[in-house]
Scaffold this motif. Structure first.
Motif, mmCIF file in Angstrom:
data_model
loop_
_atom_site.group_PDB
_atom_site.id
_atom_site.type_symbol
_atom_site.label_atom_id
_atom_site.label_comp_id
_atom_site.label_asym_id
_atom_site.label_seq_id
_atom_site.Cartn_x
_atom_site.Cartn_y
_atom_site.Cartn_z
ATOM 1 N N MET A 1 0.854 -1.184 0.000
ATOM 2 C CA MET A 1 0.000 0.000 0.000
ATOM 3 C C MET A 1 0.888 1.231 0.000
ATOM 4 S SD MET A 1 -1.572 0.419 3.866
ATOM 5 C CE MET A 1 -2.157 2.099 3.550
ATOM 6 N N THR A 2 0.330 2.326 -0.452
ATOM 7 C CA THR A 2 1.098 3.562 -0.521
ATOM 8 C C THR A 2 0.938 4.369 0.766
ATOM 9 O OG1 THR A 2 -0.690 4.904 -1.456
ATOM 10 C CG2 THR A 2 0.673 3.648 -3.008
ATOM 11 N N GLU A 3 1.854 5.292 0.968
ATOM 12 C CA GLU A 3 1.795 6.159 2.143
ATOM 13 C C GLU A 3 0.526 7.001 2.170
ATOM 14 O OE1 GLU A 3 5.273 8.564 2.284
ATOM 15 O OE2 GLU A 3 6.645 6.879 2.576
ATOM 16 N N ASP A 4 -0.076 7.239 1.002
ATOM 17 C CA ASP A 4 -1.297 8.042 0.969
ATOM 18 C C ASP A 4 -2.555 7.188 0.809
ATOM 19 O OD1 ASP A 4 -0.876 7.352 -1.673
ATOM 20 O OD2 ASP A 4 -1.310 9.343 -2.474
ATOM 21 N N GLY A 5 -2.451 5.885 1.130
ATOM 22 C CA GLY A 5 -3.656 5.083 1.299
ATOM 23 C C GLY A 5 -4.171 4.280 0.135
ATOM 24 N N MET B 1 3.571 -2.897 8.830
ATOM 25 C CA MET B 1 4.184 -1.668 8.327
ATOM 26 C C MET B 1 5.242 -1.960 7.268
ATOM 27 S SD MET B 1 2.632 0.910 9.578
ATOM 28 C CE MET B 1 3.775 2.191 9.058
ATOM 29 N N ASN B 2 5.690 -3.202 7.171
ATOM 30 C CA ASN B 2 6.644 -3.578 6.123
ATOM 31 C C ASN B 2 6.053 -3.466 4.720
ATOM 32 O OD1 ASN B 2 5.112 -5.884 7.291
ATOM 33 N ND2 ASN B 2 6.069 -7.084 5.667
ATOM 34 N N LYS B 3 4.733 -3.340 4.627
ATOM 35 C CA LYS B 3 4.080 -3.288 3.317
ATOM 36 C C LYS B 3 3.771 -1.867 2.843
ATOM 37 C CE LYS B 3 2.039 -7.892 3.642
ATOM 38 N NZ LYS B 3 0.795 -8.689 3.508
ATOM 39 N N ASP C 1 5.086 5.259 -2.913
ATOM 40 C CA ASP C 1 4.108 5.673 -3.916
ATOM 41 C C ASP C 1 3.593 4.445 -4.649
ATOM 42 O OD1 ASP C 1 6.233 4.942 -5.583
ATOM 43 O OD2 ASP C 1 6.868 7.016 -5.899
ATOM 44 N N LEU C 2 2.720 4.679 -5.625
ATOM 45 C CA LEU C 2 2.088 3.568 -6.324
ATOM 46 C C LEU C 2 3.093 2.732 -7.106
ATOM 47 C CD1 LEU C 2 -0.529 2.101 -6.951
ATOM 48 C CD2 LEU C 2 -0.923 3.696 -8.835
ATOM 49 N N LEU D 1 -5.411 -5.473 -8.587
ATOM 50 C CA LEU D 1 -6.444 -4.587 -8.054
ATOM 51 C C LEU D 1 -5.782 -3.427 -7.319
ATOM 52 C CD1 LEU D 1 -9.443 -3.948 -7.391
ATOM 53 C CD2 LEU D 1 -9.115 -5.273 -5.274
ATOM 54 N N THR D 2 -6.109 -2.217 -7.759
ATOM 55 C CA THR D 2 -5.656 -1.003 -7.082
ATOM 56 C C THR D 2 -6.877 -0.328 -6.476
ATOM 57 O OG1 THR D 2 -3.850 -0.719 -8.676
ATOM 58 C CG2 THR D 2 -4.468 1.194 -7.357
ATOM 59 N N THR D 3 -6.953 -0.312 -5.169
ATOM 60 C CA THR D 3 -8.094 0.293 -4.481
ATOM 61 C C THR D 3 -7.713 1.703 -4.063
ATOM 62 O OG1 THR D 3 -8.738 -1.902 -3.654
ATOM 63 C CG2 THR D 3 -9.760 0.012 -2.602
ATOM 64 N N ARG D 4 -8.200 2.677 -4.805
ATOM 65 C CA ARG D 4 -7.828 4.071 -4.552
ATOM 66 C C ARG D 4 -8.946 4.856 -3.868
ATOM 67 N NH1 ARG D 4 -10.245 7.592 -7.652
ATOM 68 N NH2 ARG D 4 -8.722 9.193 -7.070
ATOM 69 N N TYR D 5 -10.156 4.278 -3.809
ATOM 70 C CA TYR D 5 -11.281 4.951 -3.158
ATOM 71 C C TYR D 5 -12.389 3.927 -2.914
ATOM 72 C CZ TYR D 5 -14.510 8.740 -1.952
ATOM 73 O OH TYR D 5 -15.356 9.582 -1.280
#
Length: 209
Positions: free
Chosen positions: A103-107, A135-137, A141-142, A187-191
């Motif tokens: 996962m990215t730092e911005d969710g 937290m290792n994951k 960024d994307l 799968l990219t879950t952005r929202y």
């Protein structure tokens, strides 16, 4: 882990939680596996139907054992006489247990799947999805999250499953089309359009792959 490592993880987790909130997902940060288990059980009402894909992180914190031994209807595909039927039941479950490949730092959540049962349940179906994420994951960024999913999580899982993809020989992705590939769906879950559906528990530990 040093106290400075702990401090860094907490700061990073708070950034990720804000990012998740901006994407209509709920994030939490816990200090260890024990706190993760306690919080996860608080998010899963007794009597709920609960199922999962291949979530090693849920196993590692003791959540699967607690669900099996508790007052829940656990749909266990690995013990079902009809595995496909059990997997299809997952789409109407109250709670789906999962993790992320990265996962990215911005969710933004990133997952790769072979049969698509896991990513499809994350995308739609179960009323609530509870992610257990070490937290290792968490990646910058994307692009770095996708690289982690393909070059760390996927090769590790192919080795776990005893498959014969090129990455089992080198430990890195070949973007292969081997019959055994588990990199079939991304799968990219952005929202999340469904408020209260996706919950991400960030754990100050190395969990899963």
């Amino acid at each position: 882990m040093s106290k400075y490592g702990l401090m860094r993880n907490e700061l990073l987790a708070q950034k990720a939680i804000k990012g998740l909130a901006s994407r209509n997902m709920t994030g939490y940060y816990v200090a260890d596996k024990e706190e993760a288990l306690k919080l996860a059980l608080e998010l899963i009402p007794e009597g709920s139907s609960v199922t999962m894909g291949g979530c090693m992180s849920a196993i590692e914190i003791g959540l699967v054992k607690a669900i099996e031994e508790g007052n829940y209807n656990f749909i266990d595909r690995d013990k079902a006489e009809d595995r496909r039927a059990a997997m299809l039941q997952a789409y109407d479950a109250d709670v789906y247990l999962a993790s992320v490949n990265a996962m990215t730092e911005d969710g933004i959540l990133v997952n790769i799947d072979g049969n698509a049962n896991r990513v499809s349940c994350i995308a739609y179906g179960p009323k609530k999805v509870v992610f257990i994420v070490g937290m290792n994951k968490v990646c910058t960024d994307l692009d770095s999250a996708m690289k982690r999913a393909r070059n760390v999580a996927a090769p590790t899982n192919t080795l776990r499953f005893g498959l014969t993809t090129p990455c089992t020989q080198t430990g890195t992705c070949f973007d292969c089309k081997a019959p055994d590939t588990i990199c079939c769906q991304f799968l990219t879950t952005r929202y999340s359009r469904h408020e209260g559906r996706i919950h991400v528990i960030l754990v100050n530990d190395n969990l899963g792959f």
